[in-house]
Design an enzyme around this catalytic site. Structure first.
Site, PDB file in Angstrom:
ATOM      1  N   ILE A  50      86.880  36.229  23.179  1.00 26.50           N
ATOM      2  CA  ILE A  50      86.579  34.962  23.825  1.00 26.50           C
ATOM      3  C   ILE A  50      85.373  35.049  24.779  1.00 26.50           C
ATOM      4  O   ILE A  50      84.564  34.123  24.863  1.00 26.50           O
ATOM      5  CB  ILE A  50      87.845  34.407  24.526  1.00 26.50           C
ATOM      6  CG1 ILE A  50      87.561  33.012  25.064  1.00 26.50           C
ATOM      7  CG2 ILE A  50      88.355  35.297  25.624  1.00 26.50           C
ATOM      8  CD1 ILE A  50      88.695  32.097  24.945  1.00 26.50           C
ATOM      9  N   HIS A  69     103.252  30.892  33.877  1.00 24.95           N
ATOM     10  CA  HIS A  69     104.089  32.073  34.114  1.00 24.95           C
ATOM     11  C   HIS A  69     103.961  32.550  35.555  1.00 24.95           C
ATOM     12  O   HIS A  69     104.309  33.680  35.877  1.00 24.95           O
ATOM     13  CB  HIS A  69     103.739  33.198  33.129  1.00 24.95           C
ATOM     14  CG  HIS A  69     104.116  32.891  31.708  1.00 24.95           C
ATOM     15  ND1 HIS A  69     103.586  33.561  30.629  1.00 24.95           N
ATOM     16  CD2 HIS A  69     104.983  31.985  31.180  1.00 24.95           C
ATOM     17  CE1 HIS A  69     104.110  33.068  29.505  1.00 24.95           C
ATOM     18  NE2 HIS A  69     104.946  32.120  29.814  1.00 24.95           N
ATOM     19  N   ALA A 115      96.690  36.397  27.232  1.00 24.40           N
ATOM     20  CA  ALA A 115      96.285  37.722  27.706  1.00 24.40           C
ATOM     21  C   ALA A 115      94.857  38.110  27.307  1.00 24.40           C
ATOM     22  O   ALA A 115      94.156  38.786  28.064  1.00 24.40           O
ATOM     23  CB  ALA A 115      97.260  38.773  27.188  1.00 24.40           C
ATOM     24  N   ILE A 164      99.008  35.985  34.873  1.00 30.08           N
ATOM     25  CA  ILE A 164      99.528  35.930  36.242  1.00 30.08           C
ATOM     26  C   ILE A 164      98.562  36.583  37.220  1.00 30.08           C
ATOM     27  O   ILE A 164      98.936  36.956  38.317  1.00 30.08           O
ATOM     28  CB  ILE A 164     100.911  36.628  36.330  1.00 30.08           C
ATOM     29  CG1 ILE A 164     100.830  38.091  35.854  1.00 30.08           C
ATOM     30  CG2 ILE A 164     101.949  35.870  35.504  1.00 30.08           C
ATOM     31  CD1 ILE A 164     102.077  38.904  36.136  1.00 30.08           C
ATOM     32  N   ASP A 165      97.287  36.731  36.796  1.00 30.62           N
ATOM     33  CA  ASP A 165      96.336  37.525  37.574  1.00 30.62           C
ATOM     34  C   ASP A 165      95.428  36.719  38.500  1.00 30.62           C
ATOM     35  O   ASP A 165      94.645  37.294  39.258  1.00 30.62           O
ATOM     36  CB  ASP A 165      95.475  38.378  36.630  1.00 30.62           C
ATOM     37  CG  ASP A 165      94.881  37.545  35.485  1.00 30.62           C
ATOM     38  OD1 ASP A 165      94.443  36.399  35.742  1.00 30.62           O
ATOM     39  OD2 ASP A 165      94.866  38.030  34.337  1.00 30.62           O
ATOM     40  N   GLN A 197      98.735  31.580  30.628  1.00 29.39           N
ATOM     41  CA  GLN A 197      99.962  32.377  30.598  1.00 29.39           C
ATOM     42  C   GLN A 197      99.775  33.638  31.446  1.00 29.39           C
ATOM     43  O   GLN A 197     100.696  34.424  31.591  1.00 29.39           O
ATOM     44  CB  GLN A 197     100.284  32.787  29.158  1.00 29.39           C
ATOM     45  CG  GLN A 197     100.442  31.597  28.223  1.00 29.39           C
ATOM     46  CD  GLN A 197     100.605  32.032  26.760  1.00 29.39           C
ATOM     47  OE1 GLN A 197     101.676  32.474  26.344  1.00 29.39           O
ATOM     48  NE2 GLN A 197      99.555  31.921  25.989  1.00 29.39           N
ATOM     49  N   ASN A 201      90.311  33.584  18.907  1.00 36.36           N
ATOM     50  CA  ASN A 201      91.208  34.726  19.085  1.00 36.36           C
ATOM     51  C   ASN A 201      90.820  35.800  18.074  1.00 36.36           C
ATOM     52  O   ASN A 201      90.489  35.500  16.935  1.00 36.36           O
ATOM     53  CB  ASN A 201      92.671  34.303  18.867  1.00 36.36           C
ATOM     54  CG  ASN A 201      93.633  35.337  19.407  1.00 36.36           C
ATOM     55  OD1 ASN A 201      93.483  35.808  20.537  1.00 36.36           O
ATOM     56  ND2 ASN A 201      94.631  35.696  18.626  1.00 36.36           N
ATOM     57  N   THR A 244      95.054  34.128  22.789  1.00 37.47           N
ATOM     58  CA  THR A 244      96.506  34.164  22.626  1.00 37.47           C
ATOM     59  C   THR A 244      96.833  34.021  21.149  1.00 37.47           C
ATOM     60  O   THR A 244      96.147  33.302  20.425  1.00 37.47           O
ATOM     61  CB  THR A 244      97.217  33.043  23.425  1.00 37.47           C
ATOM     62  OG1 THR A 244      98.602  33.039  23.098  1.00 37.47           O
ATOM     63  CG2 THR A 244      96.629  31.672  23.149  1.00 37.47           C
TER      64      THR A 244
END
Ligand SMILES: [Zn+2]
Length: 248
Positions: free
Chosen positions: A237, A125, A24, A109-110, A107, A218, A195
């Protein structure tokens, strides 16, 4: 920070099969809230959804038992169509174009890695930008659910149309998982970014990495015990990749 960036650049320079594994934190700089942080999806209070746990709103049970609630939440919170990729996505796309990166495992989904130009993306995902009918499997375009006036979007066959994302209680998409594990097992360098590695089974994927160079970028602590020679950079990041990019 300077010294760490220099180390990271050296690692990248001598690698030819880099895999990036992201969560994320890669998308938050584009303005997409993550799930668990202070401003994250789990901490946004919304009268309409407050009676449900966030995990429930993202679960298979919700989709099946309360589809009108599920789709309302999806339309309000998952519509990333107008969101732009950021420096992190762009840098990774460049690394792929230079022939140094063999895969991005995400991970998220965008679809932002693809928007930035990355081709080898494994979406473990799924993606909120793809939809399909749960009954006949017919595919529906990116806009279908977001723009549909029906509370529960329905296929011509009468089935329910759902986004191609992995909900709680569902298994990960097999083809994406296989591709991700193959890339990880072939990589000579792994960069983990954005993450905290606390979501399983995704976090266990990195056990497939057999290469020598591991970097973790991170802002907060991560959920694994890293090997001694792991480069750990506790920064955003996008900032780190931007600094790398400026070094050429
Ligand atoms: Zn159908």
């Amino acid at each position: 920070m300077e010294e760490q960036i220099r180390q990271l650049k050296e690692m990248i320079d001598c690698s030819t099969k880099i895999v990036f594994f992201g969560g994320a934190g890669v998308s938050t700089e584009s303005g997409i809230p993550d799930f668990r942080s202070k401003d994250g999806l789990y901490n946004q209070h919304d009268i309409q959804f407050d009676q449900y746990r966030p995990e429930y709103l993202l679960s298979h049970s919700c989709l099946v038992d309360k589809p009108e609630v599920y789709f309302e939440f999806h339309r309000q919170k998952m519509d990333t169509r107008n969101i732009k990729p950021n420096r992190a996505h762009e840098y990774l796309a460049k690394l792929e174009q230079k022939g140094k990166l063999i895969g991005v495992v995400t991970q998220n989904i965008d679809g932002l890695h693809q928007k930035a130009g990355s081709k080898k993306v494994f979406e473990i995902h799924g993606s909120a930008l793809r939809n399909y009918c749960m009954n006949c499997g017919k595919k529906y375009d990116r806009d279908y659910i977001f723009d549909s006036k029906e509370a529960i979007p329905t296929c011509s066959c009468g089935g329910c149309i759902r986004p191609d994302i992995t909900l709680y209680e569902e298994g990960l998409p097999e083809d994406q998982v296989q591709g991700a594990l193959k890339a990880l097992s072939e990589a000579d360098m792994l960069i983990i970014g954005g993450t905290s590695l606390t979501v399983y089974p995704a976090a266990s994927f990195i056990n497939y990495f057999r290469g020598e160079r591991l970097a973790v970028i991170n802002e907060s602590e991560i959920g694994i015990k890293a090997a001694e020679n792991t480069l750990i950079i506790k920064r955003k990041i996008g900032e780190v990749f931007d600094a790398l990019d400026q070094m050429g």
